[in-house]
Design an enzyme around this catalytic site. Structure first.
Site, mmCIF file in Angstrom:
data_model
loop_
_atom_site.group_PDB
_atom_site.id
_atom_site.type_symbol
_atom_site.label_atom_id
_atom_site.label_comp_id
_atom_site.label_asym_id
_atom_site.label_seq_id
_atom_site.Cartn_x
_atom_site.Cartn_y
_atom_site.Cartn_z
ATOM 1 C CE LYS A 71 -3.832 1.844 2.596
ATOM 2 N NZ LYS A 71 -4.816 1.577 3.776
ATOM 3 C CB SER A 82 -8.134 3.382 2.711
ATOM 4 O OG SER A 82 -7.458 2.734 3.521
ATOM 5 C CB SER A 106 -8.170 0.415 5.591
ATOM 6 O OG SER A 106 -9.015 1.779 5.482
HETATM 7 N N1 GLN Z 1 -13.214 3.741 6.391
HETATM 8 C C1 GLN Z 1 -12.539 4.250 7.743
HETATM 9 C C2 GLN Z 1 -12.042 5.826 7.814
HETATM 10 O O1 GLN Z 1 -12.066 6.327 6.551
HETATM 11 C C3 GLN Z 1 -11.383 3.477 7.895
HETATM 12 C C4 GLN Z 1 -9.977 3.808 6.974
HETATM 13 C C5 GLN Z 1 -8.800 2.906 7.195
HETATM 14 O O2 GLN Z 1 -8.980 1.904 7.957
HETATM 15 N N2 GLN Z 1 -7.865 3.354 6.916
HETATM 16 O O3 GLN Z 1 -11.616 6.117 8.567
#
Ligand code: GLN
Length: 481
Positions: free
Chosen positions: A77, A152, A176
Site C-alpha cells: 500500500k 482504503s 481498511s
Molecule cells: N473507512 C475508515 C475511515 O475512513 C477506515 C479507513 C482505514 O482503516 N484506513 O477512516
C-alpha cells in the site's frame, strides 16, 4: 503459468525448481500490463523487479541464503515506505515524495527474499472505504469493474485478487484491510495493536491502526504474519512477546469453541444477501462443532461516532506536517504570509481530506475538547471493556465484514455519512485493539461477501485456526478476468 497460486504454493514451485523467480515475475509484470488499464491497483510499479528476480535466482542456484519467501512478488500500500520508491499516500501533497528508508515490515519482507512489485492505490492518506478518494483516480473491483473494490487498501486487495502479485500489505485504521478484502474475495487480517510495527507507515490515526496482510488464503496470512510481526525498537507501541509460528496447527478446528454472534452487527441494516451469507457461515461453524450464541455489545451503537471523532482528531494533528515545505509538489513559498500560504497549499487536499481536517481542528479545540475528543476517548474505553468482557464468555465474535455488498463506483461518493456508517462492523477491532480477520465466504450475483471473526488481543493463532476451519468449507471461484 498459473499466477493464481498461493504464497505457500509459490514457495513449493520455486523449491521444486518447477518455475524460476524470473519467469514468475516476468509473467506477473505481463499480467499487470494487461489488466491495469481496467483495474488501476497500482500507483507505481517497481522497475527493478525483474533484476531483483534474477539476483534471487542466482542466489538459489548457488545455494546462498534467500529467506523463506524466495522472491515472492508482494505489493505494498502506498502509505508504507519502501526505500527509493515513491510513497504518495494517493495525495497530491506527496506526489513526488521518495521514501529514504524501508518501513520495518518492508525490511523484514526483504530480508526473507520478497520482491516489492509496486505501490498500491488507496484513498488519500487511507481515509475512506472505496478507494475513490485517491488523487490518482479510483481502483476497480476485478469481480465487476463497475463496482468499488472497497478501501482504503483497495489497490492491495485488487492486486491480490486479480493475480497481479501473490500477497500484499495494507493498513487498517478502521477496516481498511478487511473491507477491501471482503469486497474482492481475498483474506485480510487486522492484527492486535502492537503486534506489527508501524515504523515507516504514514500515520493517519496512530492509536488505532496496524499494518496487515492481504492474501489469497488464510495459511498465506499466517505465513506473512510470521515474517512481519514482533517487537521493533523503532516502534515503542510494539509488544515484546514470544515468537509464534502462526502456520503451525492451523487445522486445529473449532470443535468446542464458543462463538458470539454480535446482535448489533448481524441484525438491522444488513443487505439481505449479506445477512443470509452470515447465517449460513454461523450454521457452518455449528456443523464444525462450535457453539454459537447471540451476544449483545450495546456500545456498538456509539462506535461510528466515537471512531470518527478520534480518527479526525489524530489525523488533524498527524497531517499538520504536510505543509509542502519539507516535501511536496512544486509550489513556491515566496511572497506568501504563513496563513495565506498554508491555505493555498491545503486547497490541494481532496474533498474528504479537507472535510476531516476541518473536523479534526474542531474536535480537540479549546472549549470543545471535553465535549468531543475527551468524551470519545471515554466511550472508547467503555467499548473496550465491553469487548473484553465478551471474551470471558466466548472465544470468538462473528459478524459480516461489511453490512452491504460491493456497490457501484460513484454511488456513495457524495454521501460521506453513508460511507462512514459502513465501517460499523470493522471499527470495533480498532477501538479495542483486538485482532480481526475477513475470510471470503460467498459470491452473490457475481459479488463477493466476506465473513469476519474477532478474537481477544494476541490470540491471532486461535483466530487463524478458526478462519482456516471456515475457509476449508468454501470452494469459491477465482476472479473472472
Ligand atoms: N473507512 C475508515 C475511515 O475512513 C477506515 C479507513 C482505514 O482503516 N484506513 O477512516
Amino acid at each position: 503459468m498459473n499466477l493464481a497460486i498461493s504464497a505457500v504454493q509459490y514457495v513449493e514451485e520455486i523449491k521444486n525448481g518447477n518455475i524460476s523467480v524470473e519467469e514468475f515475475v516476468t509473467k506477473t509484470l505481463e499480467r499487470i500490463e494487461n489488466v491495469e488499464k481496467n483495474l488501476h491497483a497500482y500507483i507505481s510499479v517497481n522497475k527493478n523487479a525483474l533484476e531483483e528476480a534474477k539476483q534471487i535466482d542466482k542466489k538459489i542456484k548457488s545455494k546462498e541464503k534467500v529467506g523463506s519467501l524466495l522472491g515472492m512478488p508482494i505489493s505494498i500500500k502506498d502509505n508504507i515506505c519502501v526505500k527509493g520508491m515513491k510513497t504518495t499516500c494517493a495525495s497530491k501533497l506527496l506526489e513526488d515524495f521518495v521514501a529514504p528508508y524501508d518501513a520495518t515490515t518492508i525490511s523484514r519482507l526483504k530480508s526473507e527474499g520478497a520482491i516489492v512489485m509496486g505501490k498500491t492505490n488507496l484513498d488519500e492518506f487511507a481515509m475512506g472505504l472505496t478507494t475513490e478518494f485517491s488523487y490518482f483516480g479510483p481502483s476497480r473491483n476485478p469481480w465487476n469493474t463497475s463496482y468499488v473494490p472497497g478501501g482504503s487498501s483497495g489497490g492491495s486487495a485488487v492486486s491480490v485478487s486479480a493475480n497481479e502479485c501473490i500477497a500484499s500489505l495494507g493498513s487498517d485504521t478502521g477496516g481498511s484491510v478487511r473491507n477491501p478484502a471482503s469486497f474482492c474475495s481475498v483474506v485480510g487480517l487486522k492484527p492486535t495493536y502492537g503486534l506489527v510495527s508501524r515504523y515507516g507507515l504514514v500515520s493517519y490515526a496512530n492509536s488505532m491502526e496496524q499494518i496487515g496482510p492481504i492474501t489469497k488464503t488464510v495459511e498465506d496470512t499466517a505465513f506473512l504474519l510470521n515474517t512481519i510481526s514482533g517487537f521493533d525498537p523503532f516502534d515503542n507501541t510494539t509488544i515484546e512477546s514470544e515468537r509464534i509460528d502462526y502456520r503451525k496447527n492451523l487445522d486445529a478446528g473449532v470443535e468446542g469453541k464458543r462463538i458470539g454472534v454480535v446482535s448489533e452487527m448481524t441484525g438491522e441494516g444488513l443487505d439481505s444477501a449479506v445477512a443470509k451469507a452470515s447465517r449460513r457461515a454461523i450454521s457452518k461453524f455449528q456443523e464444525l462443532g462450535a457453539e454459537c450464541t447471540e451476544i449483545s455489545l450495546d456500545f456498538v451503537k456509539y462506535a461510528v461516532a466515537t471512531y470518527y471523532v478520534i480518527a479526525v482528531t489524530e489525523a488533524g494533528s498527524n497531517l499538520a506536517r504536510y505543509d509542502n515545505i519539507r516535501y511536496g509538489f512544486d509550489f513556491d513559498v515566496e511572497g506568501y504570509e504563513f496563513n495565506a500560504y498554508i491555505k493555498k497549499v491545503r486547497k490541494n487536499f481532496g474533498p474528504e481530506l479537507t472535510r476531516r481536517m476541518i473536523l479534526g481542528a474542531f474536535t480537540p479545540s479549546a472549549g470543545y475538547a471535553g465535549k468531543y475528543f475527551l468524551k470519545a476517548l471515554n466511550v472508547k474505553n467503555k467499548i473496550r471493556s465491553q469487548v473484553k468482557q465478551a471474551f470471558k464468555k466466548v472465544d470468538f465474535l462473528i459478524a459480516p465484514t461489511v453490512p452491504v455488498l460491493p456497490f457501484k463506483l460513484g454511488e456513495k461518493i457524495d454521501d460521506p455519512l453513508a460511507l462512514y456508517l459502513l465501517d460499523i462492523n470493522t471499527i470495533i477491532a480498532n477501538l479495542s485493539g483486538i485482532p480481526a480477520i475477513s475470510v471470503p465466504y460467498e459470491i452473490v450475483n457475481g459479488l463477493p461477501v466476506g465473513i469476519q471473526l474477532f478474537a481477544d488481543s494476541m490470540q491471532e493463532r486461535a483466530l487463524l485456526q478458526a478462519a482456516y476451519a471456515i475457509e476449508q468449507t468454501t470452494n469459491l471461484p477465482g476472479v473472472p478476468m
